[in-house]
Design a protein around this motif. Structure first.
Motif, PDB file in Angstrom:
ATOM      1  N   THR A  28       0.804  -1.221   0.000  1.00 29.10           N
ATOM      2  CA  THR A  28       0.000   0.000   0.000  1.00 29.10           C
ATOM      3  C   THR A  28       0.833   1.265   0.000  1.00 29.10           C
ATOM      4  OG1 THR A  28      -0.213  -0.282   2.393  1.00 29.10           O
ATOM      5  CG2 THR A  28      -2.032  -1.050   1.036  1.00 29.10           C
ATOM      6  N   ASN A  29       2.149   1.143   0.132  1.00 26.55           N
ATOM      7  CA  ASN A  29       3.004   2.334   0.008  1.00 26.55           C
ATOM      8  C   ASN A  29       3.092   2.819  -1.434  1.00 26.55           C
ATOM      9  OD1 ASN A  29       3.652   2.404   2.753  1.00 26.55           O
ATOM     10  ND2 ASN A  29       5.290   0.890   2.479  1.00 26.55           N
ATOM     11  N   ASP A  30       2.639   1.974  -2.384  1.00 23.88           N
ATOM     12  CA  ASP A  30       2.734   2.326  -3.799  1.00 23.88           C
ATOM     13  C   ASP A  30       1.523   3.113  -4.308  1.00 23.88           C
ATOM     14  OD1 ASP A  30       5.177   1.004  -4.011  1.00 23.88           O
ATOM     15  OD2 ASP A  30       4.191  -0.923  -4.361  1.00 23.88           O
ATOM     16  N   PHE A  31       0.573   3.418  -3.433  1.00 20.28           N
ATOM     17  CA  PHE A  31      -0.614   4.180  -3.841  1.00 20.28           C
ATOM     18  C   PHE A  31      -0.788   5.349  -2.885  1.00 20.28           C
ATOM     19  CE2 PHE A  31      -5.324   4.795  -3.667  1.00 20.28           C
ATOM     20  CZ  PHE A  31      -5.487   5.229  -4.980  1.00 20.28           C
ATOM     21  N   ASP A  32      -1.071   6.522  -3.422  1.00 18.05           N
ATOM     22  CA  ASP A  32      -1.191   7.723  -2.598  1.00 18.05           C
ATOM     23  C   ASP A  32      -2.607   7.846  -2.047  1.00 18.05           C
ATOM     24  OD1 ASP A  32      -0.938  10.122  -1.341  1.00 18.05           O
ATOM     25  OD2 ASP A  32      -0.670  11.330  -3.162  1.00 18.05           O
ATOM     26  N   ALA A  72      -5.917   3.011   8.715  1.00 17.89           N
ATOM     27  CA  ALA A  72      -4.973   1.891   8.691  1.00 17.89           C
ATOM     28  C   ALA A  72      -5.648   0.568   8.362  1.00 17.89           C
ATOM     29  CB  ALA A  72      -4.261   1.792  10.037  1.00 17.89           C
ATOM     30  N   SER A  73      -6.933   0.438   8.679  1.00 12.59           N
ATOM     31  CA  SER A  73      -7.613  -0.827   8.383  1.00 12.59           C
ATOM     32  C   SER A  73      -7.772  -1.041   6.885  1.00 12.59           C
ATOM     33  CB  SER A  73      -8.968  -0.886   9.092  1.00 12.59           C
ATOM     34  OG  SER A  73      -9.864   0.073   8.582  1.00 12.59           O
ATOM     35  N   ASP A  74      -7.977   0.032   6.119  1.00  7.71           N
ATOM     36  CA  ASP A  74      -8.037  -0.099   4.661  1.00  7.71           C
ATOM     37  C   ASP A  74      -6.722  -0.657   4.128  1.00  7.71           C
ATOM     38  OD1 ASP A  74     -10.674   1.112   4.102  1.00  7.71           O
ATOM     39  OD2 ASP A  74      -9.750   2.955   4.827  1.00  7.71           O
ATOM     40  N   ARG A  75      -5.626  -0.086   4.590  1.00  4.39           N
ATOM     41  CA  ARG A  75      -4.307  -0.533   4.136  1.00  4.39           C
ATOM     42  C   ARG A  75      -4.033  -1.979   4.544  1.00  4.39           C
ATOM     43  NH1 ARG A  75      -3.672   4.882   5.735  1.00  4.39           N
ATOM     44  NH2 ARG A  75      -2.722   6.245   4.169  1.00  4.39           N
ATOM     45  N   ILE A  82      -6.264  -4.417   5.159  1.00  5.04           N
ATOM     46  CA  ILE A  82      -7.079  -5.327   4.337  1.00  5.04           C
ATOM     47  C   ILE A  82      -6.415  -5.558   2.986  1.00  5.04           C
ATOM     48  CG2 ILE A  82      -9.275  -5.563   3.094  1.00  5.04           C
ATOM     49  CD1 ILE A  82     -10.581  -3.983   5.431  1.00  5.04           C
ATOM     50  N   LEU A  83      -5.965  -4.488   2.350  1.00  5.12           N
ATOM     51  CA  LEU A  83      -5.329  -4.608   1.038  1.00  5.12           C
ATOM     52  C   LEU A  83      -4.022  -5.394   1.114  1.00  5.12           C
ATOM     53  CD1 LEU A  83      -6.057  -1.008  -0.250  1.00  5.12           C
ATOM     54  CD2 LEU A  83      -6.900  -3.122  -1.298  1.00  5.12           C
ATOM     55  N   ASP A  84      -3.255  -5.198   2.165  1.00  2.00           N
ATOM     56  CA  ASP A  84      -2.004  -5.943   2.305  1.00  2.00           C
ATOM     57  C   ASP A  84      -2.269  -7.427   2.558  1.00  2.00           C
ATOM     58  OD1 ASP A  84      -0.365  -3.800   1.815  1.00  2.00           O
ATOM     59  OD2 ASP A  84       0.094  -3.388   3.920  1.00  2.00           O
ATOM     60  N   GLU A  85      -3.227  -7.735   3.425  1.00  2.00           N
ATOM     61  CA  GLU A  85      -3.551  -9.141   3.703  1.00  2.00           C
ATOM     62  C   GLU A  85      -4.084  -9.851   2.458  1.00  2.00           C
ATOM     63  OE1 GLU A  85      -3.123 -11.094   6.219  1.00  2.00           O
ATOM     64  OE2 GLU A  85      -2.835  -9.848   8.009  1.00  2.00           O
ATOM     65  N   LYS A 113      -3.380  -0.749  15.277  1.00  2.00           N
ATOM     66  CA  LYS A 113      -4.697  -0.738  15.930  1.00  2.00           C
ATOM     67  C   LYS A 113      -5.814  -1.194  14.994  1.00  2.00           C
ATOM     68  CE  LYS A 113      -3.296   2.984  19.075  1.00  2.00           C
ATOM     69  NZ  LYS A 113      -3.590   4.330  19.601  1.00  2.00           N
ATOM     70  N   SER A 114      -5.471  -2.024  14.021  1.00  3.62           N
ATOM     71  CA  SER A 114      -6.432  -2.586  13.082  1.00  3.62           C
ATOM     72  C   SER A 114      -6.235  -4.096  13.017  1.00  3.62           C
ATOM     73  CB  SER A 114      -6.252  -1.978  11.689  1.00  3.62           C
ATOM     74  OG  SER A 114      -6.391  -0.567  11.732  1.00  3.62           O
ATOM     75  N   ARG A 115      -7.249  -4.793  12.542  1.00  4.26           N
ATOM     76  CA  ARG A 115      -7.166  -6.248  12.436  1.00  4.26           C
ATOM     77  C   ARG A 115      -8.016  -6.718  11.259  1.00  4.26           C
ATOM     78  NH1 ARG A 115      -5.489  -9.880  16.158  1.00  4.26           N
ATOM     79  NH2 ARG A 115      -5.842  -8.494  17.944  1.00  4.26           N
TER      80      ARG A 115
END
Length: 388
Positions: free
Chosen positions: A15-19, A39-42, A44-47, A185-187
């Motif tokens: 997710t560091n590749d999208f602004d 942070a939960s959006d990021r 989810i996308l990483d998982e 603080k996200s899961r």
């Protein structure tokens, strides 16, 4: 397949590749303490990175994407196309469209209602967990019923808004549940193996003898099939509302209780019920049908009173929300007051119930017109404002 249930992919982008900072909430309320992405959006996308990449061509479904972070992240980071999206809030759909235009991804997705067309042959589902367990139950049941047998659900949220009961709801519909480690603080909860025994009985129904109304509600609609205290306060004064009104609007109608009660009491009155929530609109239509009022009440999904002509309503009823997500904010109520002032005919009446501590009366007077108090207790105040 990895232990988490995702398909392996040699080099998925993170997710560091999208602004994400480019994303905005508009037309929803924007403020310093309100954000379009967290942070939960990021997470989810990483998982889900490997799974999205494996099913990038039409196999990805996104549910309850607040302002487009999941949809646009999947499209930008993993070249996902043909993404099907469901968002309860119409403002969320508008924000997704606006944000997609800003990053040239309007062709990457389409919005659909919750149901078979949305979920058929879905292999990967990205879900921002709703706060309501009932909403999660209806969504999970729909996934289990319509999605592909190998579907993997990546359901995430901020830990402070998550409960162990969410795990139990997912286990009601899926045979496997993997609770992933927390980050920032996200899961994320990863559910798979939809159960053939999964069932759903939405909408629910309840008869209220005191108002001679049947109320129907889909999962997550405000107050469910009950009648909340604020709505009861307006029901008790229906007979005092503008007696010569010909066209009335239940603004932010929820399950449609006020619209149905008003139409039942005044057979010649034309009533419009409007809400930006897809769940509310479906619930209101079900309530109207249950009370045999479909010929007298029209239910529409709209952002406030968009689409309604100036000076076109004689009577508007409003029980405004005062939460935006988890934050208390007066901006949404003010937006609805402005809409009501525009649509209300001169001499028309806006009847509003609001939490007493919010002190909306000066704002109503400034925006709508002369406002007087009709009832008040320690919790709620009922006012009537006369259109200029």
């Amino acid at each position: 397949m990895s232990e988490s249930g995702t398909h392996d992919q040699s080099a998925p982008r993170n997710t560091n590749d999208f602004d994400f900072d480019r994303l905005r909430r508009r037309p929803d309320i924007e403020a310093e303490n309100l954000f379009a992405v967290d942070a939960s959006d990021r997470l989810i996308l990483d998982e889900a990175a490997g799974a999205i990449a494996a099913y990038r061509s039409g196999g990805v479904v996104v549910l309850e994407d607040r302002y487009g972070a999941l949809t646009l992240g999947a499209a930008a980071l993993h070249d996902a196309r043909g993404i099907r999206v469901y968002q309860d809030a119409l403002s969320g759909e508008y924000a997704l469209d606006s944000n997609a235009s800003g990053v040239n991804l309007t062709d990457a997705y389409r919005s659909l209602p919750l149901g078979e067309e949305l979920l058929a042959d879905a292999h990967v589902v990205l879900l921002q967990l709703p706060k309501s367990l009932d909403a999660l139950d209806e969504i999970a049941g729909a996934i289990a019923k319509y999605a592909a047998p190998d579907v993997i659900v990546f359901a995430g949220g901020r830990i402070k808004h998550m409960t162990v009961s969410m795990n139990e709801v997912l286990r009601r519909h899926f045979g496997a549940l993997n609770v992933r480690p927390a980050r920032q603080k996200s899961r994320v909860l990863i559910a798979s193996s939809p159960l053939a025994t999964s069932t759903t009985d939405w909408p629910h129904s309840e008869k209220h003898e005191d108002f001679d109304l049947v109320v129907r509600g889909h999962g997550g609609v405000f107050a469910g099939t009950s009648i909340d205290i604020g709505t009861r306060a307006l029901l008790e004064v229906l007979d005092r509302m503008k007696p010569d009104a010909e066209r009335a609007i239940d603004l932010g109608c929820g399950t449609g209780v006020l619209a149905a009660a008003l139409a039942a009491q005044r057979p010649l009155l034309r009533v419009l019920a409007t809400d930006q929530s897809a769940v509310a609109v479906a619930s209101a239509r079900a309530t109207v049908d249950a009370n045999a009022l479909a010929e007298r009440v029209t239910v529409v999904r709209a952002d406030g009173l968009s689409g309604q002509a100036d000076d076109s309503a004689d009577l508007i009823l409003l029980n405004p929300p005062f939460h935006i997500g988890a934050s208390v904010h007066a901006g949404l109520a003010e937006k609805l007051f402005i809409d009501a002032a525009r649509v209300l005919a001169p001499g028309g009446e806006l009847w509003t119930v609001w939490n007493t501590h919010l002190g909306y009366r000066p704002m109503l007077t400034r925006i709508v017109g002369s406002t007087r108090q009709v009832g008040r207790n320690t919790k709620f105040t009922v006012t009537v404002s006369t259109g200029r």
